[in-house]
Design a protein around this motif. Structure first.
Motif, mmCIF file in Angstrom:
data_model
loop_
_atom_site.group_PDB
_atom_site.id
_atom_site.type_symbol
_atom_site.label_atom_id
_atom_site.label_comp_id
_atom_site.label_asym_id
_atom_site.label_seq_id
_atom_site.Cartn_x
_atom_site.Cartn_y
_atom_site.Cartn_z
ATOM 1 N N LEU A 129 -44.649 -11.634 -13.749
ATOM 2 C CA LEU A 129 -45.284 -12.451 -12.579
ATOM 3 C C LEU A 129 -43.950 -12.358 -11.895
ATOM 4 C CD1 LEU A 129 -46.912 -15.213 -14.221
ATOM 5 C CD2 LEU A 129 -48.097 -13.614 -12.830
ATOM 6 N N VAL A 130 -42.597 -12.468 -12.088
ATOM 7 C CA VAL A 130 -41.665 -12.619 -11.080
ATOM 8 C C VAL A 130 -41.012 -11.176 -10.323
ATOM 9 C CG1 VAL A 130 -38.840 -12.284 -11.061
ATOM 10 C CG2 VAL A 130 -39.830 -14.272 -12.336
ATOM 11 N N LEU A 131 -41.102 -10.170 -11.820
ATOM 12 C CA LEU A 131 -41.093 -8.684 -10.712
ATOM 13 C C LEU A 131 -42.312 -7.619 -9.852
ATOM 14 C CD1 LEU A 131 -40.462 -7.144 -14.513
ATOM 15 C CD2 LEU A 131 -38.825 -7.502 -12.626
ATOM 16 N N ALA A 148 -52.707 -11.621 -9.500
ATOM 17 C CA ALA A 148 -51.927 -11.388 -10.471
ATOM 18 C C ALA A 148 -51.520 -12.840 -11.224
ATOM 19 C CB ALA A 148 -50.450 -10.782 -10.172
ATOM 20 N N LEU A 149 -51.243 -13.175 -10.612
ATOM 21 C CA LEU A 149 -50.563 -15.759 -10.648
ATOM 22 C C LEU A 149 -52.458 -15.534 -11.220
ATOM 23 C CD1 LEU A 149 -49.462 -17.702 -10.785
ATOM 24 C CD2 LEU A 149 -49.764 -18.953 -8.719
ATOM 25 N N LEU A 150 -53.808 -15.191 -10.137
ATOM 26 C CA LEU A 150 -54.640 -15.768 -10.165
ATOM 27 C C LEU A 150 -55.537 -15.470 -12.339
ATOM 28 C CD1 LEU A 150 -56.547 -16.431 -7.759
ATOM 29 C CD2 LEU A 150 -55.367 -18.239 -8.513
ATOM 30 N N GLY A 151 -55.087 -14.084 -11.922
ATOM 31 C CA GLY A 151 -55.010 -13.680 -13.230
ATOM 32 C C GLY A 151 -54.438 -13.798 -14.574
ATOM 33 N N SER A 152 -53.572 -14.165 -14.380
ATOM 34 C CA SER A 152 -52.811 -14.525 -15.761
ATOM 35 C C SER A 152 -53.294 -16.280 -15.861
ATOM 36 C CB SER A 152 -51.814 -15.218 -15.001
ATOM 37 O OG SER A 152 -50.606 -15.898 -16.492
ATOM 38 N N LEU A 153 -53.417 -16.981 -15.019
ATOM 39 C CA LEU A 153 -53.328 -18.514 -16.051
ATOM 40 C C LEU A 153 -55.244 -18.126 -15.604
ATOM 41 C CD1 LEU A 153 -52.334 -20.130 -12.436
ATOM 42 C CD2 LEU A 153 -51.439 -20.360 -14.887
ATOM 43 N N THR A 154 -55.834 -17.355 -15.923
ATOM 44 C CA THR A 154 -57.926 -17.293 -15.649
ATOM 45 C C THR A 154 -57.992 -17.395 -17.046
ATOM 46 O OG1 THR A 154 -57.822 -17.103 -13.830
ATOM 47 C CG2 THR A 154 -59.915 -16.960 -15.534
ATOM 48 N N LEU A 180 -50.564 -10.437 -19.569
ATOM 49 C CA LEU A 180 -51.432 -8.635 -19.570
ATOM 50 C C LEU A 180 -52.967 -9.407 -18.408
ATOM 51 C CD1 LEU A 180 -52.962 -7.377 -22.966
ATOM 52 C CD2 LEU A 180 -50.714 -6.758 -21.013
ATOM 53 N N GLY A 181 -52.927 -10.872 -18.287
ATOM 54 C CA GLY A 181 -53.807 -11.000 -17.037
ATOM 55 C C GLY A 181 -53.500 -10.261 -15.731
ATOM 56 N N ALA A 182 -51.968 -10.926 -15.597
ATOM 57 C CA ALA A 182 -51.749 -10.863 -14.147
ATOM 58 C C ALA A 182 -50.966 -9.255 -14.371
ATOM 59 C CB ALA A 182 -49.908 -11.071 -14.711
ATOM 60 N N VAL A 183 -51.094 -8.600 -14.725
ATOM 61 C CA VAL A 183 -50.773 -6.891 -15.076
ATOM 62 C C VAL A 183 -52.458 -6.782 -14.339
ATOM 63 C CG1 VAL A 183 -51.436 -4.229 -15.956
ATOM 64 C CG2 VAL A 183 -49.592 -6.489 -16.328
ATOM 65 N N LEU A 184 -53.821 -6.888 -14.859
ATOM 66 C CA LEU A 184 -54.678 -6.612 -14.403
ATOM 67 C C LEU A 184 -55.083 -7.321 -13.024
ATOM 68 C CD1 LEU A 184 -56.898 -6.753 -18.101
ATOM 69 C CD2 LEU A 184 -56.234 -4.620 -16.780
#
Length: 243
Positions: A129-131, A148-154, A180-184
């Motif tokens: 998330l930082v990068l 990315a943030l929403l993908g990570s949290l979801t 991985l949720g953040a990446v996608l």
């Protein structure tokens, strides 16, 4: 020509960093009650660069240990090359190339001991998330940090629910899906769906093969991390070709 140079450079990076994976993979492939191994199989303390974490997986007697350096370096190089070929010169490629060695390390440990150490999963999620937040401010970025943030949290929330209702899903997998949720999610919800589905499909196929081979049953736990990583890679690659 530019694409060839980028892909070649990514493959070389993957090969070089992949050669450093076996030593930390060996050290982290321990039961949950242990943090890591302090010595090689012959009993020699692991010291040197980075408190003994960096370097070749070879002890003073000349014997190697841990996973095959050739196999790990080859896999890391191929994954980096595939991501470079799909992503091109976009700014986020730098982030993907930094994350691949860590992903291969985690997958190797999970395959060895069915464990995803917190010392890697939690910092990995924060680092992604930082990068990506930094990359989002650079020209040439091809995604959204909000996505990315929403993908990570979801992804983390959904997999936490799955952890509560399924005995075959570990809490380490939940923490891994934050990254991985953040990446996608960086590329959009279609990528999240494709990557998640691909990971589950691969994990299910592996479980079926294990059952047919008499090596497990319907309630057996499998090392799900490698399939989550592979699904994420598939999501990024297929997402590009279907969008």
């Amino acid at each position: 020509m530019e694409m060839l140079l980028i892909t070649t450079a990514a493959a070389l990076w993957g090969c070089a960093t992949g050669m450093l994976v076996p030593r930390p993979a060996y050290r982290l492939s321990v039961p949950p009650e242990e943090l890591w191994r302090p010595a090689c199989p012959a009993g020699h303390p692991l010291v040197g660069i980075g408190n003994g974490w960096l370097g070749r997986a070879r002890c003073a007697t000349g014997d190697t240990y841990g996973p095959s350096t050739f196999s790990v370096a080859s896999i890391t190089a191929v994954v980096c090359a595939l991501l470079a070929f799909a992503t091109g010169a976009r700014s986020e490629l730098v982030v993907w190339l930094l994350l691949v060695p860590a992903a291969v390390l985690l997958a190797t440990v999970d395959l060895a001991v069915h464990r995803l150490p917190d010392v890697l999963t939690l910092p990995l999620a924060a680092a992604v998330l930082v990068l990506l937040g930094v990359v989002a401010m650079l020209p040439g970025a091809g995604g959204s940090w909000t996505g990315a943030l929403l993908g990570s949290l979801t992804s983390g929330t959904c997999h936490f629910v799955l952890f509560l209702i399924s005995k075959g899903f570990g809490f380490g997998d939940v923490k891994l899906t934050l990254a991985l949720g953040a990446v996608l999610g960086w590329y959009g919800w279609a990528f999240v769906v494709i990557g998640t589905f691909a990971g589950y499909l691969l994990g299910a196929l592996y479980g079926i093969v294990q059952i047919l081979a008499g090596r497990g049953g319907p309630a057996s736990r499998i090392p799900f991390g490698p399939f989550l990583f592979t699904g994420t890679l598939a999501g990024v690659l297929l997402g590009f070709y279907t969008s």
